[in-house]
Design a protein around this motif. Structure first.
Motif, PDB file in Angstrom:
ATOM      1  N   ALA A   1       0.839  -1.198   0.000  1.00 12.43           N
ATOM      2  CA  ALA A   1       0.000   0.000   0.000  1.00 12.43           C
ATOM      3  C   ALA A   1       0.873   1.247   0.000  1.00 12.43           C
ATOM      4  O   ALA A   1       1.855   1.344   0.733  1.00 12.43           O
ATOM      5  N   MET A   2       0.484   2.213  -0.834  1.00  9.51           N
ATOM      6  CA  MET A   2       1.223   3.464  -0.943  1.00  9.51           C
ATOM      7  C   MET A   2       0.842   4.407   0.195  1.00  9.51           C
ATOM      8  O   MET A   2      -0.289   4.393   0.677  1.00  9.51           O
ATOM      9  N   GLY A   3       1.799   5.231   0.585  1.00 10.71           N
ATOM     10  CA  GLY A   3       1.519   6.230   1.608  1.00 10.71           C
ATOM     11  C   GLY A   3       2.747   6.534   2.433  1.00 10.71           C
ATOM     12  O   GLY A   3       3.719   5.767   2.443  1.00 10.71           O
TER      13      GLY A   3
ATOM     14  N   HIS B   1       0.745   5.287   7.047  1.00  9.79           N
ATOM     15  CA  HIS B   1       0.807   3.861   7.362  1.00  9.79           C
ATOM     16  C   HIS B   1       0.368   3.604   8.805  1.00  9.79           C
ATOM     17  O   HIS B   1      -0.417   2.682   9.074  1.00  9.79           O
ATOM     18  N   GLU B   2       0.860   4.414   9.738  1.00 12.41           N
ATOM     19  CA  GLU B   2       0.492   4.206  11.148  1.00 12.41           C
ATOM     20  C   GLU B   2      -1.000   4.435  11.364  1.00 12.41           C
ATOM     21  O   GLU B   2      -1.656   3.698  12.103  1.00 12.41           O
ATOM     22  N   ASP B   3      -1.536   5.470  10.717  1.00  8.47           N
ATOM     23  CA  ASP B   3      -2.976   5.723  10.818  1.00  8.47           C
ATOM     24  C   ASP B   3      -3.772   4.566  10.213  1.00  8.47           C
ATOM     25  O   ASP B   3      -4.791   4.137  10.758  1.00  8.47           O
ATOM     26  N   ARG B   4      -3.285   4.047   9.094  1.00  3.82           N
ATOM     27  CA  ARG B   4      -3.943   2.930   8.426  1.00  3.82           C
ATOM     28  C   ARG B   4      -3.937   1.684   9.314  1.00  3.82           C
ATOM     29  O   ARG B   4      -4.935   0.964   9.422  1.00  3.82           O
ATOM     30  N   LEU B   5      -2.808   1.415   9.968  1.00  7.08           N
ATOM     31  CA  LEU B   5      -2.723   0.254  10.862  1.00  7.08           C
ATOM     32  C   LEU B   5      -3.723   0.367  12.005  1.00  7.08           C
ATOM     33  O   LEU B   5      -4.373  -0.624  12.385  1.00  7.08           O
TER      34      LEU B   5
END
Length: 368
Positions: free
Chosen positions: A291-293, A298-302
């Motif tokens: 996943a791009m970002g 990435h931390e928010d997505r996790l």
């Protein structure tokens, strides 16, 4: 053989006999992998087994094999004396099986070609050496087989093993006893798998997706681009893609087939799209989920994915930020970094500069 299939089928259909040379095994830094083929008819040659190192010698051997009607397993290597004659200047070793082919000798070739064109998995098992009939073939599909290697029990053992190899897209040599005993190795059989290309699912109709689709196609993937926005998700914007799908990404992923060879590239860069999509993707058997970002993204997505119920083992599969650290900035450079990560995972490379390392350059896939 996929590279020369169209030409050899034309020769086959016209009733001609031609020579087919196939790389069946490699050692050290061999330039082409097992399955690489060169076909020879008269003074014509199609394909390559070594990228140029031993083509002349193989061409002459193929002509001799056509004249004699007898298959030959030949090893080509390198030494100080013959590096520039019939050797490999890269220091590698190739085992090349050269056989005569015609309608009478290989009646299933037309069916094999039809399956390859129709993306139906098929494999050809050929006896290379040992007590069996050298050059005997058996063609194996997931649901049927044709031809014989000479002994019914051997056919049954090979059918089982070949179907496992076909499911993984593996090509290589398997060894058996003369009656299919797996504990013995007197008989060598080359299994040439023609599995459909692996799929690359690219989500997000952006410039980065166009570059990833191009390099995915270059690497041999069947590329699908998907986004929910019809104004951006068009075949004109993604001419290299095999399919362009207008649909919510997670809905499409739920509805499509995903296996261990599938690469999922999430480039949507928007929590509305990528969180529901990754929630589905990380629960599939896909071999690659990236996943791009940014690292903050990435931390928010996790955190969002944990709230959705994904466990740490599932989250550990996520490659984010996507790609290897090459310092990439443009869409094209980013696509190269993603491709580099896919290749690294496939073959088990370190990702470090080759000049900093020692030992073998090429890996056989089992080391990954």
């Amino acid at each position: 053989m996929r590279d020369v299939l169209s030409q050899i089928v034309r020769w086959w259909e016209s009733g001609q006999t031609f020579g087919l040379a196939t790389v069946v095994n490699t050692f050290r830094s061999a330039p082409r992998p097992p399955g690489a083929s060169m076909a020879v008819f008269g003074e014509e040659a199609e394909g390559s087994v070594s990228g140029g190192c031993v083509e002349g010698a193989v061409y002459e051997l193929a002509r001799e094999v056509v004249a004699s009607g007898t298959p030959v397993l030949q090893r080509y290597g390198v030494s100080d004396d013959d590096a520039f004659s019939a050797g490999l200047t890269c220091g590698g070793i190739l085992d090349v099986f050269v056989e005569p082919v015609s309608r009478e000798m290989f009646p299933e070739l037309g069916a094999v070609a039809e399956s390859v064109r129709g993306r139906e998995p098929v494999a050809v098992a050929t006896v290379l050496s040992g007590p069996g009939t050298i050059g005997a073939r058996r063609v194996v599909w997931p649901d049927r087989s044709s031809g014989s290697l000479g002994v019914a029990r051997l056919d049954e053992a090979v059918d089982d093993d070949v179907r496992g190899m076909l499911a993984q897209g593996l090509t290589g040599v398997r060894r058996y006893g003369s009656h299919g005993e797996r504990r013995l190795d007197e008989l060598s059989i080359f299994v040439h798998s023609f599995a459909p290309p692996p799929r690359m699912l690219v989500f997000g109709a952006i410039d980065f997706a166009a570059a990833v689709a191009r390099i995915g196609k270059f690497l041999g993937y069947h590329v699908v681009v998907c986004d929910a926005r019809p104004v951006f998700t068009t075949a004109k914007r993604f001419p290299e893609a095999d399919e362009v799908i207008v649909k919510w990404p997670h809905d499409y992923l739920i509805s499509t087939t995903v296996d261990e060879r599938t690469a999922i590239c999430v480039l949507t860069h928007d929590p509305r799209f990528d969180v529901p999509l990754l929630e589905v993707a990380l629960r599939t058997p896909a071999g690659y989920v990236g996943a791009m970002g940014s690292r903050r993204t990435h931390e928010d997505r996790l955190a969002r994915l944990r709230e959705a119920g994904l466990g740490e083992a599932e989250l550990k599969r996520l490659r984010s930020p996507i790609g290897l650290d090459l310092g990439a900035r443009t869409p094209e450079e980013t696509a190269v970094s993603i491709a580099a990560e896919l290749i690294q995972l496939r073959w088990g490379g370190s990702g470090r500069p080759l000049t900093d390392g020692t030992g073998r350059i090429h890996r056989d896939g089992t080391e990954a």
